[in-house]
Design a protein around this motif. Structure first.
Motif, PDB file in Angstrom:
ATOM      1  N   PRO B   3      37.795 -63.265   8.508  1.00 16.73           N
ATOM      2  CA  PRO B   3      37.363 -63.244   7.103  1.00 16.73           C
ATOM      3  C   PRO B   3      35.994 -62.597   6.972  1.00 16.73           C
ATOM      4  O   PRO B   3      35.008 -63.111   7.486  1.00 16.73           O
ATOM      5  N   ARG B   4      35.969 -61.475   6.359  1.00 20.67           N
ATOM      6  CA  ARG B   4      34.712 -60.763   6.127  1.00 20.67           C
ATOM      7  C   ARG B   4      34.582 -60.500   4.631  1.00 20.67           C
ATOM      8  O   ARG B   4      35.584 -60.373   3.942  1.00 20.67           O
ATOM      9  N   PRO B   5      33.343 -60.360   4.160  1.00 23.65           N
ATOM     10  CA  PRO B   5      33.185 -59.966   2.746  1.00 23.65           C
ATOM     11  C   PRO B   5      33.792 -58.587   2.505  1.00 23.65           C
ATOM     12  O   PRO B   5      34.078 -57.852   3.446  1.00 23.65           O
ATOM     13  N   ALA B 177      28.720 -52.481   5.688  1.00 22.58           N
ATOM     14  CA  ALA B 177      29.770 -52.066   4.750  1.00 22.58           C
ATOM     15  C   ALA B 177      29.808 -52.954   3.513  1.00 22.58           C
ATOM     16  O   ALA B 177      30.442 -52.607   2.516  1.00 22.58           O
ATOM     17  N   HIS B 178      29.099 -54.077   3.574  1.00 17.40           N
ATOM     18  CA  HIS B 178      29.204 -55.054   2.483  1.00 17.40           C
ATOM     19  C   HIS B 178      28.059 -54.946   1.488  1.00 17.40           C
ATOM     20  O   HIS B 178      28.058 -55.617   0.467  1.00 17.40           O
ATOM     21  N   PRO B 210      27.385 -52.308  11.870  1.00 18.06           N
ATOM     22  CA  PRO B 210      27.903 -53.677  11.760  1.00 18.06           C
ATOM     23  C   PRO B 210      26.787 -54.617  11.290  1.00 18.06           C
ATOM     24  O   PRO B 210      25.612 -54.403  11.622  1.00 18.06           O
ATOM     25  N   THR B 211      27.132 -55.642  10.550  1.00 20.42           N
ATOM     26  CA  THR B 211      26.144 -56.565   9.981  1.00 20.42           C
ATOM     27  C   THR B 211      25.140 -57.048  11.028  1.00 20.42           C
ATOM     28  O   THR B 211      23.921 -57.067  10.780  1.00 20.42           O
TER      29      THR B 211
END
Lengths: 256, 296
Positions: B3-5, B177-178, B210-211
């Motif tokens: 589960p990612r935003p 990406a979010h 990546p975050t």
């Protein structure tokens, strides 16, 4: 140029006059805009006011005073743009701004020359001149004292003079503090009638007629004319050997 | 399932497709520093018109004004630093081609953005009192403080109206990406405030990572934008060119001089610059700049 052994140049007299303008500020953020103001503020910190706070003009407070054209190495704080505005309203700041036009009432214009709606010449824009002049001490630096710079009435009021501040009420006058004007010919302040410009001193070698002719409004000149003081030997040494060994100051105020 | 935003990555032209004629667009950065120039160039190529542009102005405002995209310019200064007066903007002002000009004091500009970010109609400031900013912008009112000062006087202050933005465009060094994003240079400018003052904000970035990489070896204080404030993310390497995007690259001083000479020059000089650099898409621009740099 060897230190102390040649006569002070006009640029050096100006730098010392700038240093004197920052002498009594104590622990204040000095914001000098321009080469000579920067040189003068660094000189003030090395001589009369070591408490002065200076930034690198980008986003740092710097504790050392590098030569003109270089930035300081010893960081004493972070000073990004958002903090500039906090410091501005906090009030412990003394800006020395340029003034493409300055009138006898101390109104300054760096927005546009001519009619605002269709200017003959668009300049930088209002910048923070209105904010500076109602929030903290403000001085001006004019490298070319001429009838185009020292005018009867500015085209756009950016920096606020005393009469304009008074007309706007206590909100504008509470922290209004116009201090000094240094030009390549003279030092002026705002202690004339109703806060108008007054000549404090004329640089060595400048005659009364020359100053009158270079000013776009009628100047009252004290008689005898006070002379701007000459740099002391130690100040000359600092300017020539430490703070501006490349002589950049002579570009802003050429020796005539 | 991991589960990612939401993934908010977009292409440059997807951002421009979100814009409409007449919108109020805030552009982040400062003068010639960290401007979302790839997005500005995409607007130049589009049919968009009648824009209100709110900017600490540099070539972004200059280029858009010269192209006739700007109905209303809201600024406190327009400058390229080493070229003090932005030549395209100067030309537009002197030929009267910007229909509405809202020239503000910097503190007023900032106060207007803060009011918008706080969803207030206005905020008080001293800045502007006694100056011609209030003469040239008669819609800006003053307000009497309900509280006396230490001397008993009730100050009249400027009631700076909110500078509410339909869209904010900003450029940061890294983003995920979010919509979380990090600046790596010395200064955040006011990019977070532009995003908070806007209904939608789009961030272009040198690199989408990546975050976890956003804070990998980077102080968390540099994470300026969080995804709550951001609607879309565009990866545009060298996308702030020719402005500075420290530490990824400094301002392209040589190219800025080329731009300034063309902008100050004859109509033919300008047409030659425009045809060489601004006629194609972003990839064509970057190619043309590379070629020009190699030929110098």
């Amino acid at each position: 140029m060897s230190a102390e052994h040649t006569d002070p140049t006009r640029a050096e007299v100006c730098a010392v006059a700038v240093a004197d303008a920052f002498a009594e500020d104590g622990e204040t953020l000095a914001s000098p805009i321009g080469l000579i103001p920067m040189l003068g503020a660094r000189l003030a910190r090395r001589t009369v006011n070591p408490d002065l706070v200076l930034s690198d003009g980008v986003s740092l407070f710097v504790a050392d005073d590098p030569p003109l054209g270089e930035s300081g190495q010893e960081v004493e704080g972070w000073f990004p743009h958002p903090r500039v505005f906090d410091m501005l309203t906090f009030g412990r700041r003394h800006v020395m701004m340029g003034a493409p036009q300055l009138d006898r009432h101390g109104n300054q214009n760096l927005s546009a020359i001519g009619d605002f709606d269709r200017p003959d010449r668009q300049l930088l824009g209002t910048r923070a001149a209105p904010a500076n002049t109602v929030n903290h001490r403000t001085s001006y630096w004019i490298p070319r004292h001429s009838p185009r710079a020292l005018v009867e009435r500015v085209d756009v009021v950016c920096g606020v003079g005393a009469a304009a501040a008074r007309a706007a009420g206590s909100g504008a006058t509470r922290f209004h503090d116009l201090h000094r004007v240094v030009t390549d010919l003279a030092v002026l302040d705002f202690t004339g009638p109703d806060g108008t410009l007054r000549v404090r001193s004329v640089h060595p070698g400048v005659e009364a007629e020359e100053l009158r002719a270079a000013t776009g409004f009628a100047l009252e000149l004290p008689d005898p004319l006070p002379r701007t003081r000459l740099p002391r030997p130690e100040e000359l040494r600092l300017i020539r050997e430490v703070l501006d060994p490349r002589g950049l100051r002579e570009r802003e105020v050429p020796t005539r | 399932m991991d589960p990612r935003p939401r993934d908010k990555r977009m292409e440059i032209d997807d951002v421009v497709a979100e814009l409409r004629d007449g919108m109020t667009i805030g552009i982040g950065g400062w003068g010639p520093r960290r401007k979302p120039m790839a997005l500005v160039r995409a607007i130049l190529r589009s049919d968009l018109r009648d824009l209100t542009v709110v900017s600490w102005g540099g070539a972004d405002l200059g280029l858009l004004a010269r192209a006739g995209k700007v109905r209303r310019a809201v600024y406190a200064f327009v400058s390229l630093d080493s070229v003090p007066l932005e030549p395209s903007f100067q030309r537009a002002r002197q030929s009267g081609t910007i229909p509405e000009v809202v020239e503000l004091d910097e503190q007023m500009f900032l106060t207007g953005l803060r009011a918008a970010a706080q969803r207030l109609p206005f905020l008080p400031t001293r800045a502007g009192l006694g100056s011609d900013v209030l003469v040239h912008n008669p819609e800006i009112r003053t307000i009497r403080s309900p509280y006396p000062g230490p001397d008993g006087a009730y100050d009249d202050l400027v009631a700076m109206p909110a500078l509410r933005l339909d869209v904010a465009l900003v450029h940061l060094n890294r983003a995920d990406a979010h919509g979380n994003a990090t600046y790596l240079g010395p200064d955040p400018y006011f990019d977070d405030l532009f995003c908070l003052a806007a209904d939608r904000a789009y961030v272009s970035t040198e690199r989408v990572v990546p975050t976890a990489e956003l804070s990998d070896g980077v102080p968390v204080q540099r994470m300026l934008l969080n995804r709550l404030m951001v609607s879309g993310v565009v990866e545009t390497p060298n996308g702030a060119h020719f402005t500075a995007c420290t530490p990824d690259y400094p301002r392209d001083e040589a190219f800025q001089q080329l731009y300034a000479r063309a902008a100050r020059g004859s109509d033919e000089d300008w047409a030659a610059f425009r045809d060489r650099f601004l006629a194609g898409d972003e990839a064509a621009y970057q190619d043309a700049v590379r070629t020009w740099t190699e030929q110098r």
